[in-house]
Design a protein around this motif. Sequence first.
Motif, mmCIF file in Angstrom:
data_model
loop_
_atom_site.group_PDB
_atom_site.id
_atom_site.type_symbol
_atom_site.label_atom_id
_atom_site.label_comp_id
_atom_site.label_asym_id
_atom_site.label_seq_id
_atom_site.Cartn_x
_atom_site.Cartn_y
_atom_site.Cartn_z
ATOM 1 N N UNK A 64 0.791 -1.231 0.000
ATOM 2 C CA UNK A 64 0.000 0.000 0.000
ATOM 3 C C UNK A 64 0.823 1.281 0.000
ATOM 4 N N UNK A 65 2.097 1.186 -0.371
ATOM 5 C CA UNK A 65 2.912 2.391 -0.512
ATOM 6 C C UNK A 65 3.351 3.012 0.782
ATOM 7 N N UNK A 66 3.019 2.385 1.918
ATOM 8 C CA UNK A 66 3.393 2.878 3.243
ATOM 9 C C UNK A 66 3.877 1.714 4.087
ATOM 10 N N UNK A 67 4.485 2.045 5.229
ATOM 11 C CA UNK A 67 4.903 1.034 6.205
ATOM 12 C C UNK A 67 4.268 1.400 7.537
ATOM 13 N N UNK A 68 3.276 0.612 7.957
ATOM 14 C CA UNK A 68 2.506 0.913 9.163
ATOM 15 C C UNK A 68 3.005 0.044 10.312
ATOM 16 N N UNK A 69 3.564 0.714 11.318
ATOM 17 C CA UNK A 69 4.277 0.036 12.394
ATOM 18 C C UNK A 69 3.679 0.422 13.741
ATOM 19 N N UNK A 70 3.644 -0.536 14.663
ATOM 20 C CA UNK A 70 3.338 -0.246 16.065
ATOM 21 C C UNK A 70 4.573 -0.580 16.885
ATOM 22 N N UNK A 71 4.912 0.309 17.824
ATOM 23 C CA UNK A 71 6.149 0.179 18.591
ATOM 24 C C UNK A 71 5.848 0.243 20.085
ATOM 25 N N UNK A 72 6.530 -0.611 20.852
ATOM 26 C CA UNK A 72 6.431 -0.565 22.310
ATOM 27 C C UNK A 72 7.566 0.265 22.891
ATOM 28 N N UNK A 73 7.602 0.330 24.218
ATOM 29 C CA UNK A 73 8.652 1.090 24.902
ATOM 30 C C UNK A 73 9.696 0.175 25.517
ATOM 31 N N UNK A 87 1.716 -3.649 9.283
ATOM 32 C CA UNK A 87 2.774 -4.346 8.551
ATOM 33 C C UNK A 87 3.749 -4.999 9.518
ATOM 34 N N UNK A 88 3.967 -4.354 10.668
ATOM 35 C CA UNK A 88 4.892 -4.890 11.676
ATOM 36 C C UNK A 88 4.540 -4.317 13.034
ATOM 37 N N UNK A 89 4.542 -5.182 14.042
ATOM 38 C CA UNK A 89 4.469 -4.748 15.439
ATOM 39 C C UNK A 89 5.790 -5.116 16.099
ATOM 40 N N UNK A 90 6.436 -4.131 16.724
ATOM 41 C CA UNK A 90 7.717 -4.323 17.418
ATOM 42 C C UNK A 90 7.445 -4.270 18.910
ATOM 43 N N UNK A 91 7.649 -5.395 19.586
ATOM 44 C CA UNK A 91 7.202 -5.551 20.963
ATOM 45 C C UNK A 91 8.338 -5.964 21.887
ATOM 46 N N UNK A 92 8.114 -5.744 23.181
ATOM 47 C CA UNK A 92 9.022 -6.219 24.203
ATOM 48 C C UNK A 92 8.354 -7.292 25.040
ATOM 49 N N UNK A 93 9.131 -7.874 25.932
ATOM 50 C CA UNK A 93 8.640 -8.921 26.837
ATOM 51 C C UNK A 93 9.039 -8.563 28.251
ATOM 52 N N UNK A 94 8.060 -8.348 29.118
ATOM 53 C CA UNK A 94 8.346 -8.013 30.506
ATOM 54 C C UNK A 94 8.751 -9.240 31.307
ATOM 55 N N UNK A 95 9.346 -9.042 32.481
ATOM 56 C CA UNK A 95 9.782 -10.171 33.307
ATOM 57 C C UNK A 95 8.642 -11.053 33.797
ATOM 58 N N UNK A 96 7.411 -10.542 33.697
ATOM 59 C CA UNK A 96 6.227 -11.333 34.059
ATOM 60 C C UNK A 96 5.538 -11.924 32.830
ATOM 61 N N UNK A 97 6.128 -11.709 31.649
ATOM 62 C CA UNK A 97 5.527 -12.211 30.417
ATOM 63 C C UNK A 97 4.522 -11.273 29.786
ATOM 64 N N UNK A 98 4.444 -10.023 30.282
ATOM 65 C CA UNK A 98 3.506 -9.082 29.658
ATOM 66 C C UNK A 98 4.111 -8.494 28.394
ATOM 67 N N UNK A 99 3.253 -8.027 27.507
ATOM 68 C CA UNK A 99 3.686 -7.287 26.330
ATOM 69 C C UNK A 99 2.647 -6.212 26.049
ATOM 70 N N UNK A 100 3.056 -5.124 25.368
ATOM 71 C CA UNK A 100 2.214 -3.929 25.286
ATOM 72 C C UNK A 100 1.843 -3.584 26.737
#
Length: 263
Positions: free
Chosen positions: A35-44, A149-162
Amino acid sequence: MGKQPNLYAFNDVSSLARTLRTYVIQCQNAGFERHGLFKVAVSGGSLPSTLAKALLEPGEGGSDAPLDFAKWEIFFADERAVPLDHPDSNYKLLKDELLEKIPRPMGRPNVHPIDVKFLDDVQEMADQYQDALMQSFAAKDSVKLPIFDLLLLGCGPDGHTCSLFPNHELLRESDAWVAPVEDSPKPPAKRITLSLPVVTHGTKIAFVATGAGKKDIMKQIFDTEEGRSLPCGLVNEGGAEKVSWFTDNGAVEGVGFPRRGSL
């Protein structure tokens, strides 16, 4: 056994970052073709600094041509109900680590922070952020879920994400794209987060997890039945082969789940 997530382990963060760069560019180019764009979601968390290392350091041969940030649209996988200049803000973290350091010739992404007018009403903040997603992805009544198109996520020490935490009622949310959190077990208590169906509906989903402090939770997520019910485990289950984990050896020490050799 059904299709499984991809687990990559590297000797150090620099090697991880180089491979993550290649992966992100592949996802970017696929988005451009769609679609001519790159749609990304990013965590902290620690993700923005690793992402900056991956994207801002020259690629193989010293060329940065493959990255075109002007066609990037960046949303936040979760955000805290704090001002944009607050130390707890994921927007501030990404801005400080990555956005302000992008060389001008590489373009400027279109970034979607929260509307700080609604810091005292996280339900309204979630609704407003969902509206922003609708404007980008199409109205909620015409598509069931947005497809990042891509979600970039982390993993907390309790297994949480977002901001999806273990045993939290939000894990059962099936309608909202963006949900309010009033009672996060990790401060600050008030946040918004993408819902689990939105996360697992992404075209590609990448976790970045580094350091020996992650090895216990990683072993739980990948090697135990209980770990499958943790938020990261639920993403693995829902996303299956669309999910890739980028880790260092310390984070997966003792993990029995098979590693993949290369992208």
